[in-house]
Design an enzyme around this catalytic site. Sequence first.
Site, PDB file in Angstrom:
ATOM      1  N   SER A   3       0.704  -1.822  -0.174  1.00 18.47           N
ATOM      2  CA  SER A   3       0.354  -0.064   0.160  1.00 18.47           C
ATOM      3  C   SER A   3       0.852   1.365   0.086  1.00 18.47           C
ATOM      4  CB  SER A   3      -0.868  -0.093   1.493  1.00 18.47           C
ATOM      5  OG  SER A   3      -1.563   1.554   0.828  1.00 18.47           O
ATOM      6  N   HIS A  15      -1.202  -1.279  -4.160  1.00 28.28           N
ATOM      7  CA  HIS A  15      -2.390  -1.037  -3.387  1.00 28.28           C
ATOM      8  C   HIS A  15      -1.814   0.961  -3.254  1.00 28.28           C
ATOM      9  CE1 HIS A  15      -5.713  -1.495  -1.427  1.00 28.28           C
ATOM     10  NE2 HIS A  15      -5.579  -0.471   0.013  1.00 28.28           N
ATOM     11  N   ASP A  74      -4.166   3.828  -1.902  1.00 22.60           N
ATOM     12  CA  ASP A  74      -5.367   4.860  -1.211  1.00 22.60           C
ATOM     13  C   ASP A  74      -5.405   5.522  -1.389  1.00 22.60           C
ATOM     14  OD1 ASP A  74      -5.670   2.104   0.711  1.00 22.60           O
ATOM     15  OD2 ASP A  74      -4.025   1.819   1.492  1.00 22.60           O
ATOM     16  N   MET A 133      -8.552   8.531  -0.897  1.00 25.34           N
ATOM     17  CA  MET A 133      -9.598   8.616   0.720  1.00 25.34           C
ATOM     18  C   MET A 133      -9.878  10.573   0.068  1.00 25.34           C
ATOM     19  SD  MET A 133      -7.490   7.245   3.894  1.00 25.34           S
ATOM     20  CE  MET A 133      -6.312   5.934   3.805  1.00 25.34           C
ATOM     21  N   HIS A 156      -7.981   1.586  -4.513  1.00 28.66           N
ATOM     22  CA  HIS A 156      -8.859   1.039  -2.986  1.00 28.66           C
ATOM     23  C   HIS A 156      -9.800   2.443  -2.420  1.00 28.66           C
ATOM     24  CE1 HIS A 156      -9.588   0.275   1.322  1.00 28.66           C
ATOM     25  NE2 HIS A 156     -10.743  -0.143   0.754  1.00 28.66           N
ATOM     26  N   MET A 213     -12.093   4.910  -1.117  1.00 34.12           N
ATOM     27  CA  MET A 213     -12.652   4.992   0.370  1.00 34.12           C
ATOM     28  C   MET A 213     -13.131   7.068   0.590  1.00 34.12           C
ATOM     29  SD  MET A 213      -9.723   3.511   2.770  1.00 34.12           S
ATOM     30  CE  MET A 213      -8.798   3.298   1.308  1.00 34.12           C
ATOM     31  N   MET A 218     -12.253  -6.097   4.864  1.00 33.97           N
ATOM     32  CA  MET A 218     -11.257  -4.753   5.455  1.00 33.97           C
ATOM     33  C   MET A 218     -10.915  -5.406   7.060  1.00 33.97           C
ATOM     34  SD  MET A 218     -10.145  -2.022   3.704  1.00 33.97           S
ATOM     35  CE  MET A 218      -9.639  -1.265   5.331  1.00 33.97           C
ATOM     36  N   PHE A 224      -6.554   4.699   7.995  1.00 35.00           N
ATOM     37  CA  PHE A 224      -5.031   4.872   8.551  1.00 35.00           C
ATOM     38  C   PHE A 224      -4.404   3.640   7.939  1.00 35.00           C
ATOM     39  CE2 PHE A 224      -7.736   8.346  10.627  1.00 35.00           C
ATOM     40  CZ  PHE A 224      -6.918   8.971  10.061  1.00 35.00           C
ATOM     41  N   GLY A 225      -3.065   3.688   8.005  1.00 35.30           N
ATOM     42  CA  GLY A 225      -2.135   2.605   7.679  1.00 35.30           C
ATOM     43  C   GLY A 225      -1.870   2.267   9.232  1.00 35.30           C
ATOM     44  N   GLY A 226      -1.081   0.609   9.981  1.00 33.78           N
ATOM     45  CA  GLY A 226      -0.729   0.593  10.638  1.00 33.78           C
ATOM     46  C   GLY A 226      -1.107   0.174  12.400  1.00 33.78           C
ATOM     47  N   ASP A 286      -7.256  -5.642   3.795  1.00 34.28           N
ATOM     48  CA  ASP A 286      -6.527  -4.771   3.483  1.00 34.28           C
ATOM     49  C   ASP A 286      -6.419  -4.245   5.233  1.00 34.28           C
ATOM     50  OD1 ASP A 286      -5.341  -2.560   3.506  1.00 34.28           O
ATOM     51  OD2 ASP A 286      -7.267  -1.904   2.111  1.00 34.28           O
ATOM     52  N   GLY A 287      -4.890  -4.611   5.934  1.00 37.69           N
ATOM     53  CA  GLY A 287      -5.085  -4.038   7.028  1.00 37.69           C
ATOM     54  C   GLY A 287      -4.720  -4.824   7.767  1.00 37.69           C
TER      55      GLY A 287
HETATM   56  C1  DX5 Z   1      -6.216   1.583   5.073  1.00 38.57           C
HETATM   57  C2  DX5 Z   1      -5.927   1.221   4.337  1.00 38.57           C
HETATM   58  C3  DX5 Z   1      -4.583   0.157   4.373  1.00 38.57           C
HETATM   59  C4  DX5 Z   1      -3.482   0.832   4.601  1.00 38.57           C
HETATM   60  C5  DX5 Z   1      -3.149  -0.387   5.452  1.00 38.57           C
HETATM   61  O1  DX5 Z   1      -7.496   2.587   5.602  1.00 38.57           O
HETATM   62  O2  DX5 Z   1      -7.230   0.208   3.303  1.00 38.57           O
HETATM   63  O3  DX5 Z   1      -4.882   0.213   2.690  1.00 38.57           O
HETATM   64  O4  DX5 Z   1      -2.932   1.482   4.549  1.00 38.57           O
HETATM   65  O5  DX5 Z   1      -1.899  -0.292   6.141  1.00 38.57           O
HETATM   66  P1  DX5 Z   1      -1.738  -0.989   7.118  1.00 38.57           P
HETATM   67  O6  DX5 Z   1      -0.922  -2.239   6.274  1.00 38.57           O
HETATM   68  O7  DX5 Z   1      -0.072  -0.397   7.587  1.00 38.57           O
HETATM   69  O8  DX5 Z   1      -2.376  -1.984   7.999  1.00 38.57           O
HETATM   70 ZN    ZN Z   2      -6.569   0.349   1.241  1.00 40.69          ZN
END
Ligand code: DX5
Ligand code: ZN
Length: 223
Positions: free
Chosen positions: A10, A33, A35, A37, A66, A68, A137, A143-145, A175-176
């Site tokens: 991602s 990927h 994202d 948003m 993706h 969102m 999901m 958010f990532g992480g 994803d996530g």
């Molecule tokens: C979150 C995103 C994910 C995100 C995943 O809303 O859709 O794609 O980047 O990040 P990680 O792998 O760090 O959870």
């Molecule tokens: Zn995503």
Amino acid sequence: MSREPMIAPSLLSADFARLAEETQRVADADWLHVDVMDAHFVPNLTLGLPVVEAIQAVSPVPLDCHLMIEDPERWAPGYAQVGAHNVTVHAEACTDPRAVARDIRAAGALAGLAIKPGTPLDQYLDVLPDYDTLLVMSVEPGFGGQSFIPDVLAKVRTARELVDTGHLKLLVEIDGGINADTIEQAAEAGVDVFVAGSAVYGADDPAKAIAALRAQAAAATSG
Ligand code: DX5
Ligand code: ZN
């Protein structure tokens, strides 16, 4: 049953000031990927169509967008038109998921349907024949992480079963929170495509991280 696991890093966890270089660092991934948003569907704002078009022009890897965003009916086909390989919309944001899938496919991409952790799969089973990918999901989108939510694997198992018995024909994507600690349980549940943001771009060597995740997923489903 053994499947070829696909890894989709991602870009959310990449350095946004160096997007072209960041696509090169994951050149051996299966999908990239991206994202998108809109600060309405999720409480975060990332990038949109002009940036995706620019990434598409330089990426060695097919794009997995993706979305969102609210009003995917209006925006999703544009991502297919600029060349994204797969365009995923959120079920919760669609008024007519069937029509969106049709429009994405007509614009030349695979169509994906995403569901948030709390969204039941059952209410979308009748529209899934119109889709090529199902994105489950495993964190709240935005958010990532974040930490992986294992409960969502029940939905992965259901989808896997429907695919393996020939009732559906699609790739199951997760994803996530996917990393070395969580990818095996996701693979065992039946995931085909593993999105990983921080686990790939947070690693010193993203190429190595991709190879390691792929090997772990493959090992978990072989035998
Ligand atoms: C979150 C995103 C994910 C995100 C995943 O809303 O859709 O794609 O980047 O990040 P990680 O792998 O760090 O959870
Ligand atoms: Zn995503």
